[in-house]
Design a protein around this motif. Structure first.
Motif, PDB file in Angstrom:
ATOM      1  N   TYR A 113       0.815  -1.218   0.000  1.00  0.00           N
ATOM      2  CA  TYR A 113       0.000   0.000   0.000  1.00  0.00           C
ATOM      3  C   TYR A 113       0.851   1.272   0.000  1.00  0.00           C
ATOM      4  CZ  TYR A 113      -3.629  -3.313   1.308  1.00  0.00           C
ATOM      5  OH  TYR A 113      -4.490  -4.373   1.329  1.00  0.00           O
ATOM      6  N   GLY A 114       2.167   1.102   0.116  1.00  0.00           N
ATOM      7  CA  GLY A 114       3.046   2.254   0.187  1.00  0.00           C
ATOM      8  C   GLY A 114       4.047   2.286  -0.944  1.00  0.00           C
ATOM      9  N   ARG A 115       5.226   2.758  -0.620  1.00  0.00           N
ATOM     10  CA  ARG A 115       6.286   2.927  -1.622  1.00  0.00           C
ATOM     11  C   ARG A 115       7.414   1.965  -1.310  1.00  0.00           C
ATOM     12  NH1 ARG A 115       9.644   8.564  -2.602  1.00  0.00           N
ATOM     13  NH2 ARG A 115      11.091   7.795  -4.188  1.00  0.00           N
ATOM     14  N   THR A 116       7.831   1.202  -2.313  1.00  0.00           N
ATOM     15  CA  THR A 116       8.906   0.233  -2.139  1.00  0.00           C
ATOM     16  C   THR A 116      10.112   0.661  -2.969  1.00  0.00           C
ATOM     17  OG1 THR A 116       7.299  -1.551  -1.829  1.00  0.00           O
ATOM     18  CG2 THR A 116       9.550  -2.188  -2.334  1.00  0.00           C
ATOM     19  N   ILE A 117      11.288   0.605  -2.362  1.00  0.00           N
ATOM     20  CA  ILE A 117      12.509   0.992  -3.055  1.00  0.00           C
ATOM     21  C   ILE A 117      13.534  -0.121  -2.940  1.00  0.00           C
ATOM     22  CG2 ILE A 117      12.138   3.454  -2.634  1.00  0.00           C
ATOM     23  CD1 ILE A 117      14.191   3.260  -0.405  1.00  0.00           C
ATOM     24  N   SER A 118      14.512  -0.109  -3.816  1.00  0.00           N
ATOM     25  CA  SER A 118      15.623  -1.054  -3.731  1.00  0.00           C
ATOM     26  C   SER A 118      16.708  -0.459  -2.839  1.00  0.00           C
ATOM     27  CB  SER A 118      16.194  -1.330  -5.129  1.00  0.00           C
ATOM     28  OG  SER A 118      17.384  -2.087  -5.030  1.00  0.00           O
ATOM     29  N   THR A 278      -1.715 -10.517  11.621  1.00  0.00           N
ATOM     30  CA  THR A 278      -0.372 -11.057  11.785  1.00  0.00           C
ATOM     31  C   THR A 278      -0.175 -11.570  13.196  1.00  0.00           C
ATOM     32  OG1 THR A 278       1.985 -10.489  11.863  1.00  0.00           O
ATOM     33  CG2 THR A 278       0.437  -8.693  12.206  1.00  0.00           C
ATOM     34  N   ALA A 279       0.470 -12.729  13.297  1.00  0.00           N
ATOM     35  CA  ALA A 279       0.775 -13.305  14.601  1.00  0.00           C
ATOM     36  C   ALA A 279       1.858 -12.528  15.336  1.00  0.00           C
ATOM     37  CB  ALA A 279       1.210 -14.761  14.426  1.00  0.00           C
ATOM     38  N   ALA A 280       2.492 -11.566  14.668  1.00  0.00           N
ATOM     39  CA  ALA A 280       3.520 -10.747  15.321  1.00  0.00           C
ATOM     40  C   ALA A 280       2.920  -9.745  16.300  1.00  0.00           C
ATOM     41  CB  ALA A 280       4.352 -10.019  14.275  1.00  0.00           C
ATOM     42  N   LEU A 281       1.587  -9.559  16.272  1.00  0.00           N
ATOM     43  CA  LEU A 281       0.925  -8.667  17.217  1.00  0.00           C
ATOM     44  C   LEU A 281       0.238  -9.472  18.309  1.00  0.00           C
ATOM     45  CD1 LEU A 281      -0.825  -5.812  15.162  1.00  0.00           C
ATOM     46  CD2 LEU A 281       1.003  -5.589  16.850  1.00  0.00           C
ATOM     47  N   ASP A 282       0.377  -9.025  19.555  1.00  0.00           N
ATOM     48  CA  ASP A 282      -0.331  -9.662  20.652  1.00  0.00           C
ATOM     49  C   ASP A 282      -1.814  -9.335  20.571  1.00  0.00           C
ATOM     50  OD1 ASP A 282       1.991 -10.739  21.737  1.00  0.00           O
ATOM     51  OD2 ASP A 282       2.381  -8.957  22.959  1.00  0.00           O
ATOM     52  N   PRO A 283      -2.687 -10.251  21.022  1.00  0.00           N
ATOM     53  CA  PRO A 283      -4.124  -9.947  21.039  1.00  0.00           C
ATOM     54  C   PRO A 283      -4.406  -8.688  21.846  1.00  0.00           C
ATOM     55  CG  PRO A 283      -3.763 -12.286  21.414  1.00  0.00           C
ATOM     56  CD  PRO A 283      -2.410 -11.641  21.439  1.00  0.00           C
ATOM     57  N   GLY A 284      -5.321  -7.890  21.340  1.00  0.00           N
ATOM     58  CA  GLY A 284      -5.695  -6.662  22.028  1.00  0.00           C
ATOM     59  C   GLY A 284      -5.012  -5.418  21.497  1.00  0.00           C
ATOM     60  N   ILE A 285      -3.948  -5.572  20.717  1.00  0.00           N
ATOM     61  CA  ILE A 285      -3.249  -4.430  20.138  1.00  0.00           C
ATOM     62  C   ILE A 285      -3.712  -4.223  18.698  1.00  0.00           C
ATOM     63  CG2 ILE A 285      -1.008  -3.505  19.425  1.00  0.00           C
ATOM     64  CD1 ILE A 285       0.258  -4.926  21.740  1.00  0.00           C
ATOM     65  N   VAL A 286      -4.064  -2.995  18.371  1.00  0.00           N
ATOM     66  CA  VAL A 286      -4.503  -2.637  17.018  1.00  0.00           C
ATOM     67  C   VAL A 286      -3.686  -1.428  16.571  1.00  0.00           C
ATOM     68  CG1 VAL A 286      -6.436  -1.991  15.534  1.00  0.00           C
ATOM     69  CG2 VAL A 286      -6.825  -3.449  17.535  1.00  0.00           C
ATOM     70  N   ILE A 287      -3.138  -1.496  15.365  1.00  0.00           N
ATOM     71  CA  ILE A 287      -2.311  -0.422  14.821  1.00  0.00           C
ATOM     72  C   ILE A 287      -2.924   0.065  13.512  1.00  0.00           C
ATOM     73  CG2 ILE A 287      -0.013   0.237  14.031  1.00  0.00           C
ATOM     74  CD1 ILE A 287       1.141  -2.070  15.591  1.00  0.00           C
ATOM     75  N   ALA A 288      -2.961   1.368  13.338  1.00  0.00           N
ATOM     76  CA  ALA A 288      -3.361   1.960  12.058  1.00  0.00           C
ATOM     77  C   ALA A 288      -2.159   2.686  11.471  1.00  0.00           C
ATOM     78  CB  ALA A 288      -4.523   2.927  12.246  1.00  0.00           C
ATOM     79  N   VAL A 289      -1.908   2.465  10.191  1.00  0.00           N
ATOM     80  CA  VAL A 289      -0.766   3.055   9.494  1.00  0.00           C
ATOM     81  C   VAL A 289      -1.270   3.688   8.201  1.00  0.00           C
ATOM     82  CG1 VAL A 289       1.466   2.592   8.415  1.00  0.00           C
ATOM     83  CG2 VAL A 289       0.780   1.299  10.441  1.00  0.00           C
ATOM     84  N   ASP A 290      -0.766   4.860   7.886  1.00  0.00           N
ATOM     85  CA  ASP A 290      -1.091   5.473   6.602  1.00  0.00           C
ATOM     86  C   ASP A 290      -0.380   4.697   5.498  1.00  0.00           C
ATOM     87  OD1 ASP A 290      -1.984   7.337   4.665  1.00  0.00           O
ATOM     88  OD2 ASP A 290      -0.052   8.370   4.784  1.00  0.00           O
ATOM     89  N   GLY A 291      -1.129   3.940   4.712  1.00  0.00           N
ATOM     90  CA  GLY A 291      -0.531   3.084   3.682  1.00  0.00           C
ATOM     91  C   GLY A 291       0.347   3.827   2.709  1.00  0.00           C
ATOM     92  N   PRO A 292      -0.130   4.904   2.050  1.00  0.00           N
ATOM     93  CA  PRO A 292       0.711   5.606   1.079  1.00  0.00           C
ATOM     94  C   PRO A 292       1.947   6.247   1.699  1.00  0.00           C
ATOM     95  CG  PRO A 292      -1.596   6.111   0.717  1.00  0.00           C
ATOM     96  CD  PRO A 292      -1.524   5.372   2.016  1.00  0.00           C
ATOM     97  N   GLY A 293       1.925   6.505   3.009  1.00  0.00           N
ATOM     98  CA  GLY A 293       3.075   7.127   3.652  1.00  0.00           C
ATOM     99  C   GLY A 293       4.159   6.147   4.066  1.00  0.00           C
ATOM    100  N   PHE A 294       3.849   4.851   4.021  1.00  0.00           N
ATOM    101  CA  PHE A 294       4.805   3.843   4.471  1.00  0.00           C
ATOM    102  C   PHE A 294       5.834   3.573   3.383  1.00  0.00           C
ATOM    103  CE2 PHE A 294       6.079  -0.649   5.098  1.00  0.00           C
ATOM    104  CZ  PHE A 294       6.616  -0.536   6.375  1.00  0.00           C
ATOM    105  N   ALA A 349      14.726  -2.281   5.481  1.00  0.00           N
ATOM    106  CA  ALA A 349      14.528  -0.976   6.123  1.00  0.00           C
ATOM    107  C   ALA A 349      13.100  -0.527   5.896  1.00  0.00           C
ATOM    108  CB  ALA A 349      15.510   0.065   5.576  1.00  0.00           C
ATOM    109  N   TRP A 350      12.608   0.314   6.800  1.00  0.00           N
ATOM    110  CA  TRP A 350      11.285   0.910   6.637  1.00  0.00           C
ATOM    111  C   TRP A 350      11.239   2.235   7.378  1.00  0.00           C
ATOM    112  CZ3 TRP A 350      11.615  -3.856   9.342  1.00  0.00           C
ATOM    113  CH2 TRP A 350      11.556  -3.742  10.739  1.00  0.00           C
ATOM    114  N   GLY A 351      10.256   3.048   7.055  1.00  0.00           N
ATOM    115  CA  GLY A 351      10.085   4.329   7.715  1.00  0.00           C
ATOM    116  C   GLY A 351       8.744   4.922   7.347  1.00  0.00           C
ATOM    117  N   ILE A 352       8.308   5.902   8.130  1.00  0.00           N
ATOM    118  CA  ILE A 352       7.020   6.553   7.871  1.00  0.00           C
ATOM    119  C   ILE A 352       7.067   7.943   8.494  1.00  0.00           C
ATOM    120  CG2 ILE A 352       5.890   5.692   9.976  1.00  0.00           C
ATOM    121  CD1 ILE A 352       3.359   5.285   8.180  1.00  0.00           C
ATOM    122  N   PRO A 353       6.460   8.949   7.867  1.00  0.00           N
ATOM    123  CA  PRO A 353       6.454  10.291   8.450  1.00  0.00           C
ATOM    124  C   PRO A 353       5.775  10.316   9.816  1.00  0.00           C
ATOM    125  CG  PRO A 353       5.801  10.371   6.142  1.00  0.00           C
ATOM    126  CD  PRO A 353       5.847   8.928   6.528  1.00  0.00           C
ATOM    127  N   ALA A 354       6.175  11.258  10.656  1.00  0.00           N
ATOM    128  CA  ALA A 354       5.574  11.419  11.972  1.00  0.00           C
ATOM    129  C   ALA A 354       4.086  11.725  11.833  1.00  0.00           C
ATOM    130  CB  ALA A 354       6.277  12.541  12.728  1.00  0.00           C
TER     131      ALA A 354
END
Length: 365
Positions: A113-118, A278-294, A349-354
């Protein structure tokens, strides 16, 4: 006469090329293989070739490729630059490997959903973004100046970090699982790398010389709804998270949840935004991320194998085998235990604006 000889020679050359292609196709059918391998298959085969060559003195993984996949009837040389011809000799498909299969990484699904670079050959990369603020321009009267925004850009810094894993197999693997050996390698590499990468991606730890910062680092959790009705709490929680992303300058949120919370989305069949479980998240935790900004990227992976190494079997704080006269324990000699090890090192590597990440914990749904 000379023209006739040239024509016959040309026809003979064309017939030879046709025979070569037919030979390749027949060999593919004999092995049950497709002529065009996916990037995932090429990556797995590269790891397999390294594994099968381990401990065989004087035998390279290129030799193993010729034994297992090579076209003995063909005279033109194998080239890794041709996708259907010896491409397994180069591990350049780590991105496609991580994003495919039954359980693609959360990183790969979010990256879609975001931008992928080499990241090949990159030490540090600055990627500009425009912070939220008043829009430029506006309605103007005839002859009046157009409003101009200052265009103060921010930067997302990407520095490749190494995600590394060593998978151990018994020596019997080569003897008793020949038809399924690629599937075993695929599952082992994917499980190891996924655990390392996705856990770091979704945690709240800072970046360091060895890893990128987690998406939740330096982001304060917003309170979950106190509503007693689970559906009402879910609606309120998701609306709050989406609102936080929009307020931070985001445009299209992606929601990440544990498989436990993913079940609840069946009660919201018309939910607008993408959901990644994803199993990498513990139950009860929900994260929202701006897809195009990732923003994310990978570089070519390094894969190697050994049958002679000694390993410290420790998954948290591995130590040198011997330091100051003290031996690390528990240790395993691959040669003594007739074992094989495959090491995979992938730069990620990954990053996202504040302001483009929001999360909550202890949700009631």
């Amino acid at each position: 006469m000379s023209y006739e000889l040239q024509r016959v020679a040309r026809q003979a050359s064309e017939a030879k090329q046709l025979a070569v292609h037919a030979s390749r196709a027949l060999n593919d059918l004999k092995r049950g293989a497709k002529s065009g391998l996916s990037g995932r298959d090429r990556f797995v085969r590269h790891a397999l070739l390294r594994l099968l060559a381990a401990g065989r003195h004087g035998v390279s993984y290129q030799d193993v490729w010729k034994e297992r996949y090579g076209e003995r009837a063909v005279t033109d040389p194998a080239m890794t630059t041709v996708p259907t011809w010896a491409a397994e000799l180069s591990a350049t498909d780590v991105g496609e490997f991580l994003s495919s299969g039954v359980t693609p990484l959360a990183l790969s699904r979010l990256a879609a959903y975001g931008r992928t670079i080499s990241l090949a050959g990159i030490s540090t990369l600055k990627i500009p973004y425009r912070p939220p603020g008043d829009p430029a321009g506006g309605w103007i009267a005839e002859g009046q100046p157009i409003p101009i925004d200052s265009l103060d850009f921010g930067n997302v810094m990407l520095s490749p970090k190494k995600a590394a894993a060593i998978s151990i197999f018994s020596g019997e693997l080569k003897k008793r699982s020949n038809p399924d050996i690629e599937a075993l390698i695929d599952a082992a590499l994917r499980a190891d790398i996924a655990t390392i990468v996705d856990t770091a991606l979704l945690d709240d730890q800072p970046g360091s010389i060895s890893r990128p910062a987690g998406l939740r680092y330096n982001v304060t959790a917003v309170p979950a709804s106190a509503a007693t009705d689970p559906v009402a709490a879910m609606r309120a929680d998701l609306a709050r998270l989406v609102g936080e992303i929009m307020a931070g300058g985001g445009t299209s949120p992606v929601v990440l949840v544990s498989p436990v919370q993913a079940v609840s989305f069946g009660f919201l069949p018309s939910f607008t935004y993408p959901v990644i479980d994803t199993a990498a998240l513990d139950p009860g935790i929900v994260i929202a991320v701006d897809g195009p900004g990732f923003i994310s990227g990978t570089a070519t992976a390094e894969i190697d194998s050994s049958k002679d190494a000694i390993l410290h079997e420790e998954d948290t704080t591995p130590l040198p085998i011997v330091a100051g006269g003290t031996a690390a324990a528990p240790s395993r000699s691959l040669w003594q235990t007739d074992s094989l090890a495959v090491r995979c090192v992938a730069e990620v590597a990954w990053g996202i604006p504040a302001g483009r990440v929001a999360w909550m914990e202890a949700v009631k749904w």
